[in-house]
Design an enzyme around this catalytic site. Structure first.
Site, PDB file in Angstrom:
ATOM      1  N   ARG B 257       0.755  -1.327  -0.013  1.00  0.00           N
ATOM      2  CA  ARG B 257       0.053  -0.251   0.000  1.00  0.00           C
ATOM      3  C   ARG B 257       0.797   1.349   0.098  1.00  0.00           C
ATOM      4  O   ARG B 257       2.032   1.104   0.312  1.00  0.00           O
ATOM      5  CB  ARG B 257      -1.020  -0.006   1.196  1.00  0.00           C
ATOM      6  CG  ARG B 257      -0.148   0.348   2.450  1.00  0.00           C
ATOM      7  CD  ARG B 257      -1.289  -0.131   3.658  1.00  0.00           C
ATOM      8  NE  ARG B 257      -0.868  -0.053   4.833  1.00  0.00           N
ATOM      9  CZ  ARG B 257      -0.477   1.053   5.690  1.00  0.00           C
ATOM     10  NH1 ARG B 257      -1.122   2.124   5.405  1.00  0.00           N
ATOM     11  NH2 ARG B 257       0.240   0.843   6.838  1.00  0.00           N
ATOM     12  N   HIS B 258       0.187   2.303  -0.482  1.00  0.00           N
ATOM     13  CA  HIS B 258       0.911   3.806  -0.298  1.00  0.00           C
ATOM     14  C   HIS B 258       1.046   4.204   1.046  1.00  0.00           C
ATOM     15  O   HIS B 258       0.119   3.784   1.882  1.00  0.00           O
ATOM     16  CB  HIS B 258       0.290   4.725  -1.077  1.00  0.00           C
ATOM     17  CG  HIS B 258       0.525   6.031  -1.541  1.00  0.00           C
ATOM     18  ND1 HIS B 258       0.717   6.841  -0.649  1.00  0.00           N
ATOM     19  CD2 HIS B 258       1.166   6.333  -2.426  1.00  0.00           C
ATOM     20  CE1 HIS B 258       1.393   8.043  -1.241  1.00  0.00           C
ATOM     21  NE2 HIS B 258       1.693   7.551  -2.253  1.00  0.00           N
ATOM     22  N   PRO B 259       2.040   4.877   1.639  1.00  0.00           N
ATOM     23  CA  PRO B 259       2.075   5.325   2.768  1.00  0.00           C
ATOM     24  C   PRO B 259       1.164   6.451   3.269  1.00  0.00           C
ATOM     25  O   PRO B 259       0.842   6.394   4.417  1.00  0.00           O
ATOM     26  CB  PRO B 259       3.391   6.017   3.077  1.00  0.00           C
ATOM     27  CG  PRO B 259       3.851   6.241   1.711  1.00  0.00           C
ATOM     28  CD  PRO B 259       3.050   5.139   0.789  1.00  0.00           C
ATOM     29  N   TYR B 260       0.411   7.226   2.371  1.00  0.00           N
ATOM     30  CA  TYR B 260      -0.163   8.404   2.862  1.00  0.00           C
ATOM     31  C   TYR B 260      -1.720   8.363   2.227  1.00  0.00           C
ATOM     32  O   TYR B 260      -2.588   9.138   2.499  1.00  0.00           O
ATOM     33  CB  TYR B 260       0.266   9.580   2.313  1.00  0.00           C
ATOM     34  CG  TYR B 260       1.543   9.782   2.726  1.00  0.00           C
ATOM     35  CD1 TYR B 260       1.960   9.613   4.417  1.00  0.00           C
ATOM     36  CD2 TYR B 260       2.606  10.074   2.006  1.00  0.00           C
ATOM     37  CE1 TYR B 260       3.343   9.695   4.768  1.00  0.00           C
ATOM     38  CE2 TYR B 260       4.033  10.390   2.578  1.00  0.00           C
ATOM     39  CZ  TYR B 260       4.313  10.094   4.052  1.00  0.00           C
ATOM     40  OH  TYR B 260       5.614  10.274   4.461  1.00  0.00           O
ATOM     41  N   PHE B 264      -5.093   2.653  -2.013  1.00  0.00           N
ATOM     42  CA  PHE B 264      -3.700   2.568  -3.260  1.00  0.00           C
ATOM     43  C   PHE B 264      -2.904   1.397  -2.838  1.00  0.00           C
ATOM     44  O   PHE B 264      -2.055   1.594  -1.894  1.00  0.00           O
ATOM     45  CB  PHE B 264      -3.107   3.994  -2.882  1.00  0.00           C
ATOM     46  CG  PHE B 264      -2.463   4.617  -3.900  1.00  0.00           C
ATOM     47  CD1 PHE B 264      -1.248   4.059  -4.463  1.00  0.00           C
ATOM     48  CD2 PHE B 264      -2.702   5.959  -4.668  1.00  0.00           C
ATOM     49  CE1 PHE B 264      -0.452   4.324  -5.291  1.00  0.00           C
ATOM     50  CE2 PHE B 264      -1.996   6.479  -5.419  1.00  0.00           C
ATOM     51  CZ  PHE B 264      -0.912   5.739  -6.045  1.00  0.00           C
TER      52      PHE B 264
END
Lengths: 406, 406
Positions: B257-260, B264
């Site tokens: 996943r995306h950190p922010y 996503f």
């Protein structure tokens, strides 16, 4: 933005002192791209990576930002002064001017800047620059010596050219995600833990621009350049492509080990993981001795690479039983002294403390004390330190640039 | 070599027919590096990747092999005729001469070749070429216009310069392995499923050589070039470096996943995995509607990106409950039509069948029917098809080269 209050902090080493001792990082040497003018219409990551490399090579890069600034100015991680380290790491060494490309006066200014430029770089979706009257075909026709580079998810042509490209989608499509991780059915396709598709497309953009600049010196001809994140990521997949294109086999995900050699894998010690790479019997013998298991050298299950590969789970279990008796650091020291290719699996916060990394200036401290990535392109003749200015404030050079190109 | 008899086979698409329809892949266009002579002392992967890019740009690359041939000639995967696809994919378009660099006559020949060359590339351990009397300092002093590029694991200077570098060790040290994979403590550091450190070092080598050739045209000066696999791999780590260099946090491994931003990430459908990237509320609304869950739009747990990010495990579970009702292909079609950034997680054997990949010539069929990787560097003015000759047989051009440079 999620607050990152639970994270461990890291103390940075004193880069500047160590770097000063290194003659290869002479900041006063001339740059290979002295006198080269780049007009930079890029944003976020793939395009700015390309133009950051141009700035590190000494080109003058004028970053044209929308009036609200590049998106990454509004993305963390942030410094205490509120500035974005995302923006800084991608844009150190560039100039900034804020422009509205749909405004007539700003448009005219941009046309004048392009007329004097060696290179234009943009990473909008294909067609956006053309709709602004600044498209690659139009500009290279008007300015036959211009190099006009477009970086996009899938390229300027082909059925997917208009598709939105995010690094995670490109990694998924490219095959790199399916190739990364533990074997099926237990393991799942795994994203590479950095935006590798964006960054590699930026590097490919730099490669193509330099090729085109060299060809222009020889022939007088400029060119458009068309770089796709998918093409660039697929170019990394050489081993799996060999398997598909040679014997026409479907490659399988195999975790951290090498497909044909063993032990060539990661291993758990008492506290942490290390990588060990022994691709032949000589290294295997050194390893057995260093592990205090000389009897493994002639063990019939293990005495050829093919047998070790076929019995890799047994080799790994036996090795880890020994390795777990001591720490990763101690084993790396011991095995390295014995001539075995070995390394700690490091968090990047430890990587940047390695004397090798510091000595090569791979993290550099800018004049104002902020730190960014250094340049991996090292030359005997040319400046290899990279850009020395901090990233610009939004429109920091706007007035000066307006005067210069009026 | 392990026999690969259990693997699934893949049928390659008809590349040539489709490529012919594409004017961008005109094989008759001039190459940007026409007339450039490269003497290639490289072996295995990082160096040959660099010189393959030079050959694809139209340079004449003379690959100097030891009398027994480049190691990769003896590594699989093999074609039915016994030739190595590993060697082919790295060396298509080059010439081959077999030489013993310790033999006086061969040494003299090499000196004559270097005297006429624009570029030398080598990837031995630092010091090997100097001991042969062909070192970078000596050769660039003798031939001031020469570009002499060395690619190695850790570089030509620094405390680790003599260490053996294998891709897996460099990946371990660089931080990319620690950043890749599922979160600790359950997940472990994961090797990127291709030799990314070797390949990226090769691309950086190409970048530096092109920069040096351009600077030579401007100034008349040649240079040494020093590329390290560790520097090159660290250059990919921009996101984790931001975290370390900005707020000084230790970055943590977070899976796919995306950190922010959320959602996503990758998601399981009925049969396979897809990537979905929704970085804002607009895309989230489109997604909720496309999944038949408009009630999620105003669901208090999910109605901002920060909340979705904080509750990502719940978002993922709810989404997968819906996604598992249909196949990955059907969902990709449906979500793409709804304007959501989405893609299948593909095995590379499927990637190369994508019309986008075929249209861009990213797999090319050579005159003799063998297939290799195409070039991601596409130009309007210059040949973007890449080299058109198959990889050479060992010493295939030996006699002709001996005559030419005698």
């Amino acid at each position: 933005m999620v607050e990152e209050t639970h994270q461990k902090t890291v103390k940075l080493p004193h880069f500047t002192k160590l770097q000063k001792q290194n003659p290869h990082l002479d900041k006063t040497k001339p740059y290979p791209l002295d006198g080269t003018l780049v007009i930079d219409f890029t944003h976020v990551l793939s395009g700015p990576t390309c133009t950051r490399m141009l700035a590190d090579a000494g080109a003058r890069v004028i970053h044209i930002e929308r009036p609200t600034g590049d998106d990454t100015r509004h993305m963390g991680p942030y410094l205490k002064d509120g500035s974005s380290e995302y923006f800084r790491i991608c844009n150190a060494g560039k100039e900034s001017i804020a422009l509205d490309l749909k405004n007539d006066k700003d448009h005219q200014l941009v046309e004048k800047m392009i007329a004097k430029a060696d290179v234009v770089v943009e990473n909008f979706r294909p067609g956006v620059m053309a709709r602004l009257g600044l498209g690659p075909e139009e500009m290279t026709k008007k300015h036959p010596r211009l190099i006009y580079a477009s970086i996009s998810g899938f390229g300027q042509y082909g059925p997917m050219k208009q598709d939105a490209a995010y690094d995670t989608v490109v990694q998924a499509l490219s095959g790199i995600m399916d190739a990364t991780g533990q074997p099926a059915p237990k393991g799942r396709p795994t994203r590479v833990g950095t935006s590798v598709s964006d960054v590699v497309a930026g590097i490919m953009g730099y490669s193509a621009i330099m090729t085109a600049l060299y060809a222009r010196e020889k022939t007088g001809k400029g060119t458009t350049v068309d770089i796709s994140m998918l093409d660039s990521t697929l170019s990394l997949m050489v081993q799996d492509l060999m398997t598909v294109l040679g014997p026409n086999f479907v490659p399988e995900r195999i975790g951290n080990r090498h497909p044909y050699m063993y032990p060539f894998d990661t291993f758990m010690c008492k506290d942490d993981m290390i990588a060990i790479c022994c691709g032949n019997n000589h290294l295997w013998e050194l390893l057995c001795n260093a592990l205090g298991k000389p009897e493994w050298i002639n063990e019939p299950k293990f005495n050829t690479n093919n047998k070790r590969e076929a019995n890799w789970e047994a080799v790994k279990a036996d090795m880890e039983a020994v390795l777990k008796q001591d720490t990763a650091d101690n084993w790396v020291q011991k095995l390295d002294a014995a001539g075995i290719p070995v390394g700690n699996v490091k968090n990047v916060s430890d990587t940047i403390k390695m004397p090798q990394v510091i000595d090569r200036g791979m993290i550099k401290t800018l004049a104002d004390g902020n730190s960014v990535l250094g340049t991996p392109l090292k030359y005997g003749t040319w400046n290899s330190y990279g850009a020395q200015k901090d990233s610009p404030k939004l429109n920091e050079n706007g007035d000066a640039i307006r005067k210069e190109f009026k």
